[in-house]
Write an enzyme that holds these catalytic residues in place. Structure first.
Site, PDB file in Angstrom:
ATOM      1  N   SER A 154       0.738  -1.405   0.064  1.00 47.77           N
ATOM      2  CA  SER A 154      -0.119  -0.155  -0.095  1.00 47.77           C
ATOM      3  C   SER A 154       0.938   1.167  -0.071  1.00 47.77           C
ATOM      4  O   SER A 154       2.043   1.220   0.619  1.00 47.77           O
ATOM      5  CB  SER A 154      -1.083  -0.018   1.196  1.00 47.77           C
ATOM      6  OG  SER A 154      -1.405   1.126   1.330  1.00 47.77           O
ATOM      7  N   TYR A 169      -1.234  -0.899  10.484  1.00 49.58           N
ATOM      8  CA  TYR A 169      -1.132  -0.984   9.161  1.00 49.58           C
ATOM      9  C   TYR A 169      -0.033  -0.543   8.300  1.00 49.58           C
ATOM     10  O   TYR A 169       0.581  -1.073   7.393  1.00 49.58           O
ATOM     11  CB  TYR A 169      -2.559  -0.436   8.491  1.00 49.58           C
ATOM     12  CG  TYR A 169      -2.708  -0.716   7.142  1.00 49.58           C
ATOM     13  CD1 TYR A 169      -3.061  -1.993   6.702  1.00 49.58           C
ATOM     14  CD2 TYR A 169      -2.523   0.000   5.972  1.00 49.58           C
ATOM     15  CE1 TYR A 169      -3.334  -2.240   5.351  1.00 49.58           C
ATOM     16  CE2 TYR A 169      -2.677  -0.394   4.535  1.00 49.58           C
ATOM     17  CZ  TYR A 169      -3.143  -1.616   4.434  1.00 49.58           C
ATOM     18  OH  TYR A 169      -3.215  -2.110   2.997  1.00 49.58           O
TER      19      TYR A 169
END
Length: 247
Positions: A154, A169
């Protein structure tokens, strides 16, 4: 051009070709029962790939079973589950591994809200999961012609572009990027291509309904990037349009 020079030119051209694709290739996608993983299975199957999809509960993965050639149970956080998958796939050549399984819990917006149990859980899935699966399936990948490993990362894992929030995350994806780079250095000499990809902000359970792209749009771009990967892309970090992302 003499004969030796011609051979060298042909060898150089062959070494720059992308991984084997379509009907000639077998691809394994983790976390393929929904979202981006399921869309990977759909689009790859439609292009003629032999698709092996994994899900924690295959009995609840009817949509995946409808498109994949084979559905396997897998919990990427469980070493025994990963070992069992490798045993069931013993002797099966895999050209492309797509480490897609991931989670994104959003409670840890500030330092005060960091939850260490959640952080450990996130690392188990997002970081150690791809490492476990890749290690376990290395014999299968060595037997394949594609030797391509793609891990879904990501832009939130970019340290240079970090804008704060979501400790677990972001950190899990940054660590995944580093692991990908280490593997690329270790195995690149064998002809492997290890790449981390950012799918964009996608309308899935993880991304939410307000996200920018549909799974179909994101995966169409991701598949195009994967099919065009070559030795020069080993260790790289791209978005779903093939644009480099800063580390």
């Amino acid at each position: 051009m003499n004969f030796r020079a011609l051979l060298l030119t042909i060898a150089a051209a062959l070494s720059s070709l992308p991984a084997v694709a379509g009907a000639d290739a077998t691809v394994l996608v983790t976390g393929a029962n929904r979202g981006i993983g399921l869309e990977y299975a759909r689009q790859l199957a439609a292009k003629g790939y032999t698709v092996i999809g994994t899900a924690r509960s295959p009995d609840k993965a009817a949509a995946l079973a409808a498109v994949a050639d084979r559905v396997e149970p897998l919990d990427v956080t469980d070493p025994a589950s990963v070992a069992a998958l490798a045993e069931r796939l013993d002797g099966v050549a895999i050209d492309i591994l797509i480490n897609n399984a991931g989670i994104f819990e959003r409670q840890d917006v500030t330092l005060e809200t960091v939850d260490f149990e959640m952080m450990e859980r996130t690392f188990q899935v997002n970081t150690l999961g791809p490492l476990r699966v890749t290690k376990a399936l290395l014999p299968n990948l060595r037997a394949g012609e594609g030797k391509t490993v793609v891990s879904m990362s990501s832009v939130l894992g970019s340290i240079e572009n970090s804008s704060g929030r979501w400790y677990a995350y972001r950190s899990s994806k940054s660590a995944l990027n580093q692991i990908n780079r280490v593997m690329s250095e270790e195995l690149g000499g064998e002809g492997f291509v290890f790449t981390v990809l950012h799918p964009g902000w996608v309308q899935t359970d993880m991304g939410g309904p307000s996200a920018t792209y549909t799974p179909e749009q994101s995966v169409a771009g991701l598949v195009k990037v994967i099919e065009e990967l070559g030795p020069a892309d080993n260790g790289a970090f791209y978005d779903f349009q093939g644009k480099p992302i800063p580390w």
